[in-house]
Scaffold this motif. Structure first.
Motif, short mmCIF file in Angstrom:
data_model
loop_
_atom_site.label_atom_id
_atom_site.label_comp_id
_atom_site.label_asym_id
_atom_site.label_seq_id
_atom_site.Cartn_x
_atom_site.Cartn_y
_atom_site.Cartn_z
N UNK A 148 49.14 3.33 41.21
CA UNK A 148 48.74 1.92 41.20
C UNK A 148 48.41 1.55 39.76
N UNK A 149 49.21 0.65 39.21
CA UNK A 149 49.03 0.18 37.84
C UNK A 149 48.11 -1.03 37.85
N UNK A 150 46.93 -0.88 37.25
CA UNK A 150 45.93 -1.93 37.22
C UNK A 150 45.85 -2.61 35.85
N UNK A 151 46.81 -2.36 34.99
CA UNK A 151 46.72 -2.88 33.61
C UNK A 151 46.72 -4.40 33.54
N UNK A 152 47.19 -5.07 34.57
CA UNK A 152 47.21 -6.53 34.58
C UNK A 152 46.19 -7.12 35.55
N UNK A 153 45.22 -6.32 35.95
CA UNK A 153 44.16 -6.79 36.84
C UNK A 153 42.98 -7.21 35.97
N UNK A 154 42.61 -8.48 36.07
CA UNK A 154 41.52 -9.00 35.26
C UNK A 154 40.15 -8.78 35.87
N UNK A 155 40.09 -8.64 37.18
CA UNK A 155 38.82 -8.49 37.87
C UNK A 155 39.03 -7.61 39.10
N UNK A 156 38.08 -6.73 39.32
CA UNK A 156 38.06 -5.93 40.54
C UNK A 156 36.62 -5.88 41.01
N UNK A 157 36.40 -6.22 42.29
CA UNK A 157 35.05 -6.15 42.84
C UNK A 157 34.99 -5.09 43.93
N UNK A 158 33.91 -5.06 44.69
CA UNK A 158 33.74 -4.03 45.71
C UNK A 158 34.80 -4.11 46.80
#
Length: 111
Positions: free
Chosen positions: A49-59
């Motif tokens: 899972x590539x998260x390099x373009x995820x600006x925000x991650x919450x619970x």
């Protein structure tokens, strides 16, 4: 401010490897999209899972990642930002998930 949507690009480099590239925000409103994408996975696959373009991650986003892990058996996170890494560290999930931090963050820390 308008909510940023989540897009999930799925690629299959080979029969046993699935790559999910996420773009946007992984939060309460969008986490169900990642869970839905996990429904197409099967155990024993290598899932990146590539998260390099995820600006925000919450619970809720973390919860969705754990659901994907449960379905696939294991996952590898790449492009993890400093914010997401801190969230993983604080919740103890770094020990559970295979994590590779974002290259840009690594370069900034050393440069």
């Amino acid at each position: 401010m308008a909510h940023q949507l989540l897009t999930i690009e799925v690629s299959r480099p080979d029969a046993d490897h699935v790559r999910l590239r996420l773009t946007g925000e992984l939060d309460y409103e969008t986490a169900p999209e990642l869970v839905a994408a996990a429904a197409d996975l099967r155990g024993g696959q290598q899932v990146t899972i590539d998260l390099s373009r995820v600006g925000l991650c919450d619970s809720s986003g973390l919860s969705a990642l754990l659901i994907v892990r449960r379905v696939a058996g294991s996952i590898r996170l790449t492009g993890v930002s400093r914010q997401v890494q801190q969230l993983l560290d604080r919740t103890g999930l770094t020990e559970l998930l295979s994590v590779q931090t974002a290259v840009d963050d690594d370069l900034r820390a050393t440069g």
